[in-house]
Design a protein around this motif. Structure first.
Motif, PDB file in Angstrom:
ATOM      1  N   GLN A   1      -6.955 -14.791  26.440  1.00 44.71           N
ATOM      2  CA  GLN A   1      -7.499 -14.728  25.083  1.00 44.71           C
ATOM      3  C   GLN A   1      -7.261 -13.328  24.534  1.00 44.71           C
ATOM      4  O   GLN A   1      -7.471 -12.341  25.231  1.00 44.71           O
ATOM      5  CB  GLN A   1      -8.999 -15.036  25.059  1.00 44.71           C
ATOM      6  N   ILE A   2      -6.794 -13.272  23.289  1.00 40.64           N
ATOM      7  CA  ILE A   2      -6.545 -11.988  22.634  1.00 40.64           C
ATOM      8  C   ILE A   2      -7.224 -12.002  21.268  1.00 40.64           C
ATOM      9  O   ILE A   2      -6.998 -12.912  20.464  1.00 40.64           O
ATOM     10  CB  ILE A   2      -5.037 -11.716  22.446  1.00 40.64           C
ATOM     11  N   SER A   3      -8.053 -10.996  21.016  1.00 38.68           N
ATOM     12  CA  SER A   3      -8.692 -10.861  19.708  1.00 38.68           C
ATOM     13  C   SER A   3      -8.232  -9.562  19.060  1.00 38.68           C
ATOM     14  O   SER A   3      -7.904  -8.596  19.740  1.00 38.68           O
ATOM     15  CB  SER A   3     -10.217 -10.867  19.837  1.00 38.68           C
ATOM     16  N   LEU A   4      -8.185  -9.576  17.747  1.00 40.07           N
ATOM     17  CA  LEU A   4      -7.723  -8.422  16.972  1.00 40.07           C
ATOM     18  C   LEU A   4      -8.810  -8.027  15.994  1.00 40.07           C
ATOM     19  O   LEU A   4      -9.408  -8.896  15.328  1.00 40.07           O
ATOM     20  CB  LEU A   4      -6.440  -8.791  16.232  1.00 40.07           C
ATOM     21  N   GLY A   5      -9.095  -6.733  15.901  1.00 41.79           N
ATOM     22  CA  GLY A   5     -10.146  -6.265  15.004  1.00 41.79           C
ATOM     23  C   GLY A   5      -9.800  -4.938  14.364  1.00 41.79           C
ATOM     24  O   GLY A   5      -8.959  -4.193  14.863  1.00 41.79           O
ATOM     25  N   ASP A   6     -10.452  -4.656  13.231  1.00 44.78           N
ATOM     26  CA  ASP A   6     -10.223  -3.389  12.535  1.00 44.78           C
ATOM     27  C   ASP A   6     -11.463  -2.504  12.534  1.00 44.78           C
ATOM     28  O   ASP A   6     -11.546  -1.543  11.769  1.00 44.78           O
ATOM     29  CB  ASP A   6      -9.768  -3.649  11.095  1.00 44.78           C
ATOM     30  N   GLY A   7     -12.428  -2.816  13.373  1.00 48.05           N
ATOM     31  CA  GLY A   7     -13.666  -2.061  13.416  1.00 48.05           C
ATOM     32  C   GLY A   7     -14.772  -2.698  12.603  1.00 48.05           C
ATOM     33  O   GLY A   7     -15.953  -2.411  12.812  1.00 48.05           O
ATOM     34  N   THR A   8     -14.399  -3.583  11.676  1.00 50.69           N
ATOM     35  CA  THR A   8     -15.378  -4.294  10.844  1.00 50.69           C
ATOM     36  C   THR A   8     -15.348  -5.785  11.123  1.00 50.69           C
ATOM     37  O   THR A   8     -16.372  -6.427  11.298  1.00 50.69           O
ATOM     38  CB  THR A   8     -15.092  -4.042   9.348  1.00 50.69           C
ATOM     39  N   LYS A   9     -14.157  -6.326  11.177  1.00 49.87           N
ATOM     40  CA  LYS A   9     -13.971  -7.751  11.441  1.00 49.87           C
ATOM     41  C   LYS A   9     -13.123  -7.943  12.688  1.00 49.87           C
ATOM     42  O   LYS A   9     -12.318  -7.083  13.048  1.00 49.87           O
ATOM     43  CB  LYS A   9     -13.302  -8.430  10.243  1.00 49.87           C
ATOM     44  N   SER A  10     -13.319  -9.098  13.320  1.00 47.83           N
ATOM     45  CA  SER A  10     -12.549  -9.426  14.522  1.00 47.83           C
ATOM     46  C   SER A  10     -12.222 -10.914  14.511  1.00 47.83           C
ATOM     47  O   SER A  10     -13.023 -11.742  14.067  1.00 47.83           O
ATOM     48  CB  SER A  10     -13.352  -9.084  15.781  1.00 47.83           C
ATOM     49  N   VAL A  11     -11.026 -11.250  14.996  1.00 46.22           N
ATOM     50  CA  VAL A  11     -10.594 -12.646  15.020  1.00 46.22           C
ATOM     51  C   VAL A  11      -9.736 -12.884  16.257  1.00 46.22           C
ATOM     52  O   VAL A  11      -8.974 -12.004  16.691  1.00 46.22           O
ATOM     53  CB  VAL A  11      -9.796 -12.989  13.735  1.00 46.22           C
TER      54      VAL A  11
ATOM     55  N   ASN B   1       0.803 -12.189  16.879  1.00 48.20           N
ATOM     56  CA  ASN B   1       1.237 -12.101  15.487  1.00 48.20           C
ATOM     57  C   ASN B   1       0.084 -11.621  14.601  1.00 48.20           C
ATOM     58  O   ASN B   1      -1.078 -11.946  14.854  1.00 48.20           O
ATOM     59  CB  ASN B   1       1.723 -13.468  14.994  1.00 48.20           C
ATOM     60  N   TYR B   2       0.444 -10.881  13.578  1.00 47.97           N
ATOM     61  CA  TYR B   2      -0.574 -10.392  12.650  1.00 47.97           C
ATOM     62  C   TYR B   2      -1.114 -11.570  11.830  1.00 47.97           C
ATOM     63  O   TYR B   2      -0.339 -12.412  11.354  1.00 47.97           O
ATOM     64  CB  TYR B   2       0.032  -9.342  11.711  1.00 47.97           C
ATOM     65  N   PRO B   3      -2.431 -11.683  11.670  1.00 51.35           N
ATOM     66  CA  PRO B   3      -3.013 -12.813  10.927  1.00 51.35           C
ATOM     67  C   PRO B   3      -2.468 -12.913   9.505  1.00 51.35           C
ATOM     68  O   PRO B   3      -2.303 -11.913   8.810  1.00 51.35           O
ATOM     69  CB  PRO B   3      -4.513 -12.490  10.915  1.00 51.35           C
ATOM     70  N   LYS B   4      -2.187 -14.144   9.073  1.00 48.46           N
ATOM     71  CA  LYS B   4      -1.623 -14.356   7.741  1.00 48.46           C
ATOM     72  C   LYS B   4      -2.687 -14.575   6.662  1.00 48.46           C
ATOM     73  O   LYS B   4      -2.359 -14.681   5.483  1.00 48.46           O
ATOM     74  CB  LYS B   4      -0.683 -15.564   7.775  1.00 48.46           C
ATOM     75  N   ASN B   5      -3.940 -14.672   7.065  1.00 43.08           N
ATOM     76  CA  ASN B   5      -4.988 -14.990   6.080  1.00 43.08           C
ATOM     77  C   ASN B   5      -5.631 -13.758   5.454  1.00 43.08           C
ATOM     78  O   ASN B   5      -6.699 -13.850   4.844  1.00 43.08           O
ATOM     79  CB  ASN B   5      -6.075 -15.851   6.736  1.00 43.08           C
ATOM     80  N   ASN B   6      -4.993 -12.582   5.629  1.00 40.18           N
ATOM     81  CA  ASN B   6      -5.497 -11.332   5.023  1.00 40.18           C
ATOM     82  C   ASN B   6      -6.956 -11.054   5.373  1.00 40.18           C
ATOM     83  O   ASN B   6      -7.738 -10.595   4.541  1.00 40.18           O
ATOM     84  CB  ASN B   6      -5.340 -11.372   3.495  1.00 40.18           C
ATOM     85  N   ILE B   7      -7.332 -11.322   6.606  1.00 45.62           N
ATOM     86  CA  ILE B   7      -8.703 -11.087   7.033  1.00 45.62           C
ATOM     87  C   ILE B   7      -9.026  -9.595   7.113  1.00 45.62           C
ATOM     88  O   ILE B   7     -10.166  -9.180   6.940  1.00 45.62           O
ATOM     89  CB  ILE B   7      -8.987 -11.779   8.380  1.00 45.62           C
ATOM     90  N   PHE B   8      -7.991  -8.775   7.344  1.00 36.36           N
ATOM     91  CA  PHE B   8      -8.199  -7.333   7.454  1.00 36.36           C
ATOM     92  C   PHE B   8      -7.770  -6.622   6.176  1.00 36.36           C
ATOM     93  O   PHE B   8      -6.922  -7.124   5.423  1.00 36.36           O
ATOM     94  CB  PHE B   8      -7.414  -6.758   8.633  1.00 36.36           C
ATOM     95  N   ASP B   9      -8.329  -5.467   5.970  1.00 37.79           N
ATOM     96  CA  ASP B   9      -7.951  -4.631   4.831  1.00 37.79           C
ATOM     97  C   ASP B   9      -6.496  -4.186   5.007  1.00 37.79           C
ATOM     98  O   ASP B   9      -6.111  -3.644   6.046  1.00 37.79           O
ATOM     99  CB  ASP B   9      -8.872  -3.406   4.761  1.00 37.79           C
TER     100      ASP B   9
ATOM    101  N   VAL C   1      -7.695  -7.815  25.128  1.00 35.81           N
ATOM    102  CA  VAL C   1      -6.942  -8.792  25.912  1.00 35.81           C
ATOM    103  C   VAL C   1      -7.747  -9.166  27.154  1.00 35.81           C
ATOM    104  O   VAL C   1      -8.221  -8.293  27.886  1.00 35.81           O
ATOM    105  CB  VAL C   1      -5.567  -8.227  26.335  1.00 35.81           C
ATOM    106  N   SER C   2      -7.900 -10.459  27.379  1.00 32.62           N
ATOM    107  CA  SER C   2      -8.590 -10.960  28.564  1.00 32.62           C
ATOM    108  C   SER C   2      -7.691 -11.988  29.258  1.00 32.62           C
ATOM    109  O   SER C   2      -7.228 -12.937  28.627  1.00 32.62           O
ATOM    110  CB  SER C   2      -9.927 -11.602  28.180  1.00 32.62           C
ATOM    111  N   VAL C   3      -7.452 -11.775  30.559  1.00 31.11           N
ATOM    112  CA  VAL C   3      -6.576 -12.654  31.323  1.00 31.11           C
ATOM    113  C   VAL C   3      -7.265 -13.031  32.633  1.00 31.11           C
ATOM    114  O   VAL C   3      -7.774 -12.160  33.347  1.00 31.11           O
ATOM    115  CB  VAL C   3      -5.216 -11.979  31.626  1.00 31.11           C
TER     116      VAL C   3
ATOM    117  N   GLU D   1      -9.535  -7.272  31.794  1.00 32.41           N
ATOM    118  CA  GLU D   1      -9.742  -7.044  30.358  1.00 32.41           C
ATOM    119  C   GLU D   1      -9.209  -5.665  29.981  1.00 32.41           C
ATOM    120  O   GLU D   1      -9.299  -4.721  30.768  1.00 32.41           O
ATOM    121  CB  GLU D   1     -11.222  -7.154  30.003  1.00 32.41           C
ATOM    122  N   LYS D   2      -8.648  -5.591  28.790  1.00 31.93           N
ATOM    123  CA  LYS D   2      -8.099  -4.314  28.332  1.00 31.93           C
ATOM    124  C   LYS D   2      -8.183  -4.219  26.818  1.00 31.93           C
ATOM    125  O   LYS D   2      -7.914  -5.202  26.115  1.00 31.93           O
ATOM    126  CB  LYS D   2      -6.641  -4.178  28.784  1.00 31.93           C
ATOM    127  N   THR D   3      -8.592  -3.054  26.336  1.00 32.67           N
ATOM    128  CA  THR D   3      -8.609  -2.798  24.892  1.00 32.67           C
ATOM    129  C   THR D   3      -7.428  -1.896  24.544  1.00 32.67           C
ATOM    130  O   THR D   3      -7.270  -0.817  25.123  1.00 32.67           O
ATOM    131  CB  THR D   3      -9.927  -2.125  24.474  1.00 32.67           C
TER     132      THR D   3
END
Length: 285
Positions: A70-80, A99-107, A117-119, A134-136
């Protein structure tokens, strides 16, 4: 009294058998491959650059078999969560693509991201839940291509000749810089002051086409390609026929052939001459 002693003795035997079974089971759990305790490896630096266009490549591996990620991406405010799934059974190595999210969730102006990253592997350790790594990863967003400016170059280049170019390449995260001519690569050398480079470029006589380009790539894989404006001059080389005597082949040619194991066993004079005059010469160019 006799029955009581017999029951007590029987109970002790049962306890000993159970303890031995437990010890044997514990020994099996600690030594069996199915219960291995080595966590997967996430092969990525903690600080990286990303242009948000190309997928991030995160290699992962395990000594036995990978199971889930599982891989999550965040900008310090939101995470997906941007990637999640199971590995093909028996997989020991895999490159995870992010891949970078296409829904413009981040600024869009945010230039700092974090990937978590969790494996997990397929081990039966940890109450059948496997070993988890796990690794950030801290990501600096960089979508700007390097700057390249040709400052000076030879006016022309002739087939079979060479030419010089001086140029400026600027990027605070510059990773790769070279001159590309067809399938040949020429190294750029630092010139006079920081950010300035020079290169001597050759045009092989046996290549009809010529196109020289400066290639600059930064750590986020942003790429700049700049053509060098040489005036191209093709040249037709005269074909000459030279008569070779046996004395020359038995002397100098044989000496050269003997110095290289690839040609030392050639006995035919014509084959030996061709091997040295053509194959060895091309090999040493």
């Amino acid at each position: 009294m006799g029955n009581r002693k017999g029951k007590t003795g029987g109970s002790k035997i049962v306890i000993i058998v159970v303890m031995l079974a437990l010890l044997a089971g514990a020994g099996y759990v600690y030594t069996a491959p199915e219960f291995e305790k080595e966590a997967p490896v996430i092969q990525s630096e903690k600080d990286i650059f990303w242009n948000r266009i190309d997928p991030l490549n995160i290699p992962v591996s395990d000594n036995v078999a990978l199971s889930h990620y599982q891989i999550s991406l965040g900008d310090g405010t939101k995470s997906v969560v941007v990637a999640e799934g199971d590995f093909k059974e028996g997989s020991k190595e895999k490159i995870l693509l992010v891949n970078y999210p296409k829904n413009n969730i981040f600024d869009k102006k945010s230039n700092q991201l974090q990937a978590k990253v969790s494996v997990t592997d397929s081990s039966m350790w940890n109450f059948f839940r496997g070993n988890t790594a796990e690794k950030t990863i801290h990501i600096k967003v960089d979508h700007k291509r390097p700057n390249v400016n040709v400052l000076a170059n030879s006016y022309s280049i002739t087939q079979g000749g060479s030419a010089l170019v001086v140029f400026q390449a600027d990027d605070e995260n510059l990773k790769t810089l070279y001159i590309e001519v067809g399938d040949q690569i020429f190294k750029a050398q630092p010139y006079k002051k920081e950010g300035y480079f020079a290169a001597l470029i050759a045009w092989p006589f046996n290549k009809k086409e010529f196109n020289a380009r400066i290639i600059a790539i930064d750590k986020a894989n942003n790429k700049r390609t700049t053509d060098i404006p040489f005036y191209i001059k093709n040249k037709r080389y005269r074909v000459s026929w030279i008569k070779v005597k046996d004395k020359f082949i038995d002397g100098k040619i044989t000496d050269l052939a003997s110095s290289d194991p690839d040609y030392a066993t050639i006995s035919d004079k014509f084959d030996k001459l061709r091997a040295i005059n053509e194959t060895m010469r091309l090999k040493n160019e």
